[in-house]
Scaffold this active site. Structure first.
Site, short mmCIF file in Angstrom:
data_model
loop_
_atom_site.label_atom_id
_atom_site.label_comp_id
_atom_site.label_asym_id
_atom_site.label_seq_id
_atom_site.Cartn_x
_atom_site.Cartn_y
_atom_site.Cartn_z
CE LYS A 52 -76.92 70.41 -47.29
NZ LYS A 52 -76.70 71.63 -48.06
CD GLN A 96 -74.90 74.67 -47.35
OE1 GLN A 96 -74.84 73.51 -47.72
NE2 GLN A 96 -76.05 75.25 -47.05
CG ASP A 119 -76.73 71.89 -54.27
OD1 ASP A 119 -77.63 71.48 -53.53
OD2 ASP A 119 -75.72 72.50 -53.88
#
Ligand code: GUN
Length: 306
Positions: A52, A96, A119
């Protein structure tokens, strides 16, 4: 010959479309900014986070990764999220998953400001997805839709079967397919005669996290198969069985110590599907591309561009 849905190709297309938007934001004041929080030392998470950050670098997005100890408490993590919520230069915050077991993941996801939730996991944004309002969509499901659309695979009027009901993939991809007018069935570990349900699918999405569980008798001839799984095999007998004694795969196991396989039997998939995503190189690259897209959109919204 089946059509191989090349995730690396579609990722590159999406990133090249984002590049001028990032440049325009940078020229207008500052580039988009993404903060990634990683708690603990999950090896898979560390690899994903590195990917990422690398993608941000490549596109000119400002990025920060915050690595926190395995022993972090919910309150400490909430404080870190809160600090990022207040930062003017950060447009996207990604925590995460999975988080260490002592952390209350629901409280953490609820604490991320919905307008910085790249997200699409905040209940506000899940609600926006469910009701069809615009908003950030979960990255892997959004990537799957991009793959289908950019390869011209029809969705409207088709039977779609999603195996797996996770908040990250199964539920949101089912909703996205439904909004595109597919007739959608969501299956899970308690579904009776799973193979028979899967055989009804024109579009079969496997997101269960079990190596090669979807075998040939689950796949209708000519179906499009999307394999979201990413499972590491390290036992010779598993590699030999799943890859039918492939000398290349057995040599790769010797050299690297493990071999990747999705949730779908790769050989049956190549024989029966009319189009499918390979593992690796199918769905995986799209997750990062859609994270970049969500970050750029968040920055544009916050800059008043869209
Ligand atoms: N862990 C596995 N997939 C994801 C994802 O898409 N986002 C986050 N935050 N964590 C993940």
């Amino acid at each position: 010959m089946p059509l191989i849905l090349d995730g690396n190709r579609v990722r590159d297309q999406i990133l090249s479309e984002l590049k001028p938007r990032v440049e325009a934001l940078a020229a207008g004041g500052r580039p988009p900014g993404l903060a990634v929080i990683l708690a603990g030392h999950n090896p898979a998470s560390e690899i994903y986070v590195r990917g990422k950050i690398k993608a941000c670098h490549h596109l000119g997005i400002y990025s920060e990764s915050l690595t926190l100890p395995e022993t972090i408490t919910t309150d400490e993590l909430l404080a870190a999220v809160d600090q990022l919520n207040g930062r003017g230069d950060i447009d996207g915050i990604l925590v995460q998953l999975p988080l260490p077991p002592q952390v209350d993941a629901r409280r953490i996801l609820l604490a991320v400001a919905p307008e910085k939730d790249v997200d699409g996991f905040h209940p506000c944004n899940v609600g926006r997805l469910a009701t069809g309002l615009p908003g950030p969509r979960a990255c892997t499901p959004a990537g799957i839709l991009q793959l289908l659309m950019r390869y011209g695979i029809a969705i409207a009027g088709k039977r779609a079967v999603v195996v797996g009901r996770s908040d990250i993939v199964g539920k949101p991809v089912a909703l996205l397919l439904l909004h595109e007018n597919a007739t959608v069935t969501v299956c899970h570990s308690k579904t009776p005669d799973l193979a028979a349900v899967c055989r009804e699918a024109d579009i079969l999405v496997a997101a269960i996290g079990r190596a090669a569980m979807i075998t040939g008798d689950f796949i209708r001839s000519g179906a499009t198969v999307i394999d979201v799984g990413m499972n590491r095999l390290d036992r010779r007998e598993d590699v030999a069985r799943i890859f039918r004694n492939s000398p290349e795969k057995l040599a790769a196991l010797e050299m690297r110590g493990s071999v990747l396989v999705g949730d779908v039997d790769p050989i049956a998939m190549a024989e029966k599907a009319s189009a499918y995503t390979p593992v690796p190189g199918g769905v995986g690259p799209l997750t990062i591309a859609m994270l970049m897209a969500n970050t750029v959109e968040s920055a544009e919204r916050r800059a008043g561009i869209c």
